[in-house]
Design a protein around this motif. Sequence first.
Motif, PDB file in Angstrom:
ATOM      1  N   VAL A 141       0.090  -1.127   0.381  1.00 27.44           N
ATOM      2  CA  VAL A 141       0.281  -0.067  -0.026  1.00 27.44           C
ATOM      3  C   VAL A 141       1.134   1.699   0.052  1.00 27.44           C
ATOM      4  CG1 VAL A 141      -1.545   1.810   1.497  1.00 27.44           C
ATOM      5  CG2 VAL A 141      -1.709  -1.114   1.383  1.00 27.44           C
ATOM      6  N   GLU A 186      -6.762  -9.465   0.737  1.00 29.44           N
ATOM      7  CA  GLU A 186      -7.284  -8.584  -0.469  1.00 29.44           C
ATOM      8  C   GLU A 186      -7.771  -7.278   0.790  1.00 29.44           C
ATOM      9  OE1 GLU A 186     -10.154  -8.614  -3.750  1.00 29.44           O
ATOM     10  OE2 GLU A 186      -8.600  -9.938  -3.202  1.00 29.44           O
ATOM     11  N   ASN A 187      -8.564  -8.084   1.612  1.00 30.50           N
ATOM     12  CA  ASN A 187      -9.514  -6.709   2.345  1.00 30.50           C
ATOM     13  C   ASN A 187      -8.637  -6.434   3.312  1.00 30.50           C
ATOM     14  OD1 ASN A 187     -11.865  -7.702   1.371  1.00 30.50           O
ATOM     15  ND2 ASN A 187     -12.221  -9.717   3.404  1.00 30.50           N
ATOM     16  N   ARG A 232      -5.329  -5.402   2.725  1.00 30.72           N
ATOM     17  CA  ARG A 232      -4.362  -3.965   1.741  1.00 30.72           C
ATOM     18  C   ARG A 232      -5.801  -3.310   1.857  1.00 30.72           C
ATOM     19  NH1 ARG A 232      -3.117  -9.002  -0.921  1.00 30.72           N
ATOM     20  NH2 ARG A 232      -1.713  -9.370   0.070  1.00 30.72           N
ATOM     21  N   LYS A 233      -6.879  -2.984   1.450  1.00 30.90           N
ATOM     22  CA  LYS A 233      -7.951  -2.224   0.253  1.00 30.90           C
ATOM     23  C   LYS A 233      -8.645  -0.746   2.178  1.00 30.90           C
ATOM     24  CE  LYS A 233     -12.494  -0.945  -0.311  1.00 30.90           C
ATOM     25  NZ  LYS A 233     -13.155   0.146   0.663  1.00 30.90           N
ATOM     26  N   GLN A 234      -8.404  -2.050   2.938  1.00 35.33           N
ATOM     27  CA  GLN A 234      -8.383  -0.529   5.154  1.00 35.33           C
ATOM     28  C   GLN A 234      -6.961  -0.088   5.216  1.00 35.33           C
ATOM     29  OE1 GLN A 234      -9.533  -4.111   6.789  1.00 35.33           O
ATOM     30  NE2 GLN A 234     -11.969  -3.591   7.296  1.00 35.33           N
ATOM     31  N   ALA A 254      -5.008   0.593   2.966  1.00 34.22           N
ATOM     32  CA  ALA A 254      -5.257   1.987   1.726  1.00 34.22           C
ATOM     33  C   ALA A 254      -5.771   2.829   2.039  1.00 34.22           C
ATOM     34  CB  ALA A 254      -5.470   1.302   0.745  1.00 34.22           C
ATOM     35  N   ASP A 255      -7.286   3.039   2.499  1.00 35.93           N
ATOM     36  CA  ASP A 255      -7.990   3.895   3.615  1.00 35.93           C
ATOM     37  C   ASP A 255      -6.917   4.990   4.923  1.00 35.93           C
ATOM     38  OD1 ASP A 255      -9.716   3.155   1.770  1.00 35.93           O
ATOM     39  OD2 ASP A 255     -11.101   2.247   3.006  1.00 35.93           O
TER      40      ASP A 255
END
Length: 329
Positions: free
Chosen positions: A107, A310-311, A313-315, A317-318
């Motif tokens: 990220v 995957e989830n 990494r998204k969190q 990134a936010d």
Amino acid sequence: MFSRTLQCAAGALFAVTALAATSAAAAEAWKPTKPVRLLVGFAPGGSADTLARLLAEPLSQRLGQSVVVENLAGAGGNIMAYRLSQSPADGYTIGIAAAGSMAITHVLNPKGTNYKPADFTPITLAAVQPNVVIVNKDVPANNLAELKDYFQKTPTATYGTAGVGISNHLIAETMLYKMGVKVPHAAYRGAAPVITDLLGGHIAMTMDNISTAAPLVSQGKVKAIAVASLKRSPQLPNVPTLDEQGLKGFDMPTWQGVFAPAGLPADVQAAYYAALQDVLKQPSVIEKMAALGSEPVTGMTAEKTSQFLENDRKQWADIVKAANISLEQ
């Protein structure tokens, strides 16, 4: 936030399926014929190292071969992750890794790392534990409000973690961002040197998981300011959460998982998964992990672990975007 995601993912996995039966059968098809290397990306004494050593003996008994823990500390676990990614995918090299190397690195610096998520075979998530804000015993703060006041009045104060880009670094940065203060970060090669400098007064604060923090607090060597979860920890029942102290909804635990190089044969992957499920369900292992404030995670197949990553990494990134966190911190 993260613990709820993990619990929901794990809760869906306890049904017995045909796939699980197939994996269990495949697990009997492979057994190691020589010692296994279990790589850890941090110095001895931290949570990943503690977990590795706790799992190594029962795992070796289950596999019928020695499991040798090897510490490759540095760069927030990224040195170990790179070495693991370059190892033969033959089942004789596996690693304990966490969010730093498996999620956050990609990220913060997606084009600048020397490995990528596709370079690994996830075997399973293994453990989760809450994080604790601890400070040097001479820091004049006993709660979050007093810590904020201290940092505002002491521009020379710093905090440290076991590397740039690891979960505890970003968790601490998120907390400081929400508190409205900016504190310089010092990166170390592992949890043990962080604690050494915290005890020596060279840094004022760290964010560490409870397995490392609780004994120090109990011995009076450091002060605990807050637990970074929605509920208090049984290991530190008198320490309030960040949520209780005004950072509503703050819930950011640490997790560890077991990984292998990409291309690991399916029968080897299944063998490790079955062995680790057995180990993580052993009462003695559960008891030892609980004493450290750690909770075993079972039922997280490779597929479910990949989805969790995957989830995750998204969190992250936010969080990185909201708090404007960079590699230089």
